[in-house]
Design an enzyme around this catalytic site. Structure first.
Site, PDB file in Angstrom:
ATOM      1  N   LEU A  79      -8.454  -5.015  -0.146  1.00  0.00           N
ATOM      2  CA  LEU A  79      -8.690  -3.906   0.773  1.00  0.00           C
ATOM      3  C   LEU A  79     -10.191  -3.599   0.756  1.00  0.00           C
ATOM      4  CD1 LEU A  79      -7.218  -1.729   2.530  1.00  0.00           C
ATOM      5  CD2 LEU A  79      -7.539  -0.204   0.580  1.00  0.00           C
ATOM      6  N   TYR A  96      -1.161   3.325   6.086  1.00  0.00           N
ATOM      7  CA  TYR A  96      -1.489   4.651   5.568  1.00  0.00           C
ATOM      8  C   TYR A  96      -2.952   4.733   5.181  1.00  0.00           C
ATOM      9  CZ  TYR A  96      -1.635   3.109   0.664  1.00  0.00           C
ATOM     10  OH  TYR A  96      -1.982   2.508  -0.516  1.00  0.00           O
ATOM     11  N   GLU A 145      -8.311  -7.673  -6.947  1.00  0.00           N
ATOM     12  CA  GLU A 145      -8.529  -6.222  -7.014  1.00  0.00           C
ATOM     13  C   GLU A 145      -7.458  -5.592  -7.896  1.00  0.00           C
ATOM     14  OE1 GLU A 145      -8.027  -4.282  -3.189  1.00  0.00           O
ATOM     15  OE2 GLU A 145      -6.202  -5.409  -2.756  1.00  0.00           O
ATOM     16  N   LYS A 190      -4.023  -1.789   5.130  1.00  0.00           N
ATOM     17  CA  LYS A 190      -3.498  -0.783   4.189  1.00  0.00           C
ATOM     18  C   LYS A 190      -2.054  -0.493   4.578  1.00  0.00           C
ATOM     19  CE  LYS A 190      -5.282   3.178   1.585  1.00  0.00           C
ATOM     20  NZ  LYS A 190      -5.046   2.633   0.246  1.00  0.00           N
TER      21      LYS A 190
HETATM   22  N1  PDD Z   1      -5.584   3.149  -2.887  1.00  0.00           N
HETATM   23  N2  PDD Z   1      -7.342  -1.644  -3.180  1.00  0.00           N
HETATM   24  C1  PDD Z   1      -6.094  -1.167  -3.126  1.00  0.00           C
HETATM   25  C2  PDD Z   1      -4.955  -2.118  -3.227  1.00  0.00           C
HETATM   26  C3  PDD Z   1      -5.880   0.215  -2.956  1.00  0.00           C
HETATM   27  O1  PDD Z   1      -4.623   0.696  -2.870  1.00  0.00           O
HETATM   28  C4  PDD Z   1      -6.992   1.094  -2.894  1.00  0.00           C
HETATM   29  C5  PDD Z   1      -6.839   2.584  -2.710  1.00  0.00           C
HETATM   30  C6  PDD Z   1      -8.283   0.540  -2.980  1.00  0.00           C
HETATM   31  C7  PDD Z   1      -9.523   1.393  -2.891  1.00  0.00           C
HETATM   32  O2  PDD Z   1      -9.726   1.854  -1.574  1.00  0.00           O
HETATM   33  P1  PDD Z   1     -10.461   3.227  -1.294  1.00  0.00           P
HETATM   34  O3  PDD Z   1     -11.731   3.209  -2.046  1.00  0.00           O
HETATM   35  O4  PDD Z   1     -10.679   3.212   0.171  1.00  0.00           O
HETATM   36  O5  PDD Z   1      -9.544   4.341  -1.761  1.00  0.00           O
HETATM   37  C8  PDD Z   1      -8.425  -0.837  -3.115  1.00  0.00           C
HETATM   38  C9  PDD Z   1      -5.328   4.533  -2.576  1.00  0.00           C
HETATM   39  C10 PDD Z   1      -6.198   5.484  -3.317  1.00  0.00           C
HETATM   40  C11 PDD Z   1      -3.843   4.833  -2.754  1.00  0.00           C
HETATM   41  O6  PDD Z   1      -3.055   3.945  -2.458  1.00  0.00           O
HETATM   42  O7  PDD Z   1      -3.499   5.937  -3.150  1.00  0.00           O
END
Ligand code: PDD
Length: 281
Positions: free
Chosen positions: A202, A32, A178, A146
């Site tokens: 990620l 996703y 993270e 992801k």
């Molecule tokens: N999540 N690490 C994890 C485990 C994440 O789920 C996310 C983002 C990030 C940050 O990635 P980005 O800057 O590309 O949003 C890091 C999204 C927001 C979610 O699951 O809703």
């Protein structure tokens, strides 16, 4: 009526269902993205779609769309739902097939689904900061993908919620990886430290923006592993994601971070991030 995108069709929300044997539902077999919309503009869309295609490739999922086609599909959904400020989730699964762990043979078409939400930027939290809690990282070893399989992240976030914190910062043994849904940064003596991009985290799109903002401002951005003790001794802590942007952490495990107030490097990164939004959307 709010619409949901299901395989190129915009359907009414109440009729948007996935089949019982969809592999996303049965195995979490899918990927996703979450993309932000600021003032009618899809923010860093290319980077998100490229990451979606990378995730697909890493799990051997064949997606018949390229970045431009995905952009067009999502744009149509966003304008139909009149999203001015908010975001869009794009979920892709390996498709519906009789239950068998191995990939379906012959292969079936992937299912793609997208839904939107409308909301403002989290101004108050960005100004005041959040509480975080630390917890062991129990997830699999391909956190660079992801994946829809978010059980480890869900349990970490639930643990945070239970202890009145908004985010759980995960560590594998001593090493900070993270957040449950964010990247993590420790700031010490004017320098930023964050876990290097590899299979343990990620590769956040917000992280990429923060890196470019830091470089523009001449703030050292060290992509190095650091320990839980180092995090606990940090002057400032940030968590970042598409939804929470450059979010200060002012309490960690119940203790103040630095003096318990949002620090100057954090404020400078927030200012640079705001400017980046203005110039890139
Ligand atoms: N999540 N690490 C994890 C485990 C994440 O789920 C996310 C983002 C990030 C940050 O990635 P980005 O800057 O590309 O949003 C890091 C999204 C927001 C979610 O699951 O809703």
């Amino acid at each position: 009526m709010t619409k949901v995108l299901i395989n190129e069709k915009l359907v009414d929300e109440q009729d948007a269902n996935v089949p019982y044997n969809d592999r996303g539902y049965v195995f979490g077999d899918g990927i996703y993205e979450y993309i932000r919309v600021y003032n009618n503009n899809v923010f860093t869309a290319r980077e998100h779609f490229e990451r979606l295609l990378r995730s697909a490739k890493e799990i051997g999922l064949e997606l018949k769309y390229n970045v431009d086609e995905l952009t067009e599909l999502i744009q149509e959904l966003l304008s139909t739902n009149s999203i001015v400020n908010g975001g869009v989730y794009i979920q892709v699964t390996r498709g519906a097939a009789p239950r068998d762990h191995a990939f379906p043979t012959p292969s079936v078409e992937a299912n793609i689904m997208a839904f939107t939400k409308s909301y403002d930027r989290p101004y108050k939290l960005l100004e005041e900061g959040i509480n975080a809690i630390t917890t062991e990282d129990i997830r699999w070893l391909r956190c660079d993908i992801k994946s829809l399989n978010l059980l480890g992240n869900v349990l970490a976030k639930e643990y945070a919620t239970k202890y009145n914190a908004q985010e759980a910062i995960q560590h594998r043994g001593d090493i900070v990886t993270e957040g449950s849904s964010s990247n993590v940064y420790a700031i010490k003596d004017g320098e930023i430290y964050t876990h290097p991009v590899n299979n343990y985290i990620l590769n956040g799109i917000t992280r990429m923006v923060i890196k470019s903002v830091a470089e523009d401002k001449g703030i050292p951005f060290n992509e190095e592993v650091f320990t839980l003790d180092f995090l606990k001794g940090a002057d400032e802590i940030i968590v970042s994601s598409t939804s929470i942007e450059v979010m200060p952490v002012v309490k960690l495990d119940g203790e103040n971070v630095g003096d318990g107030k949002v620090g100057s490097i954090t404020k400078s990164l927030q200012e640079g991030f705001n400017r980046y939004i203005d110039t890139h959307s």
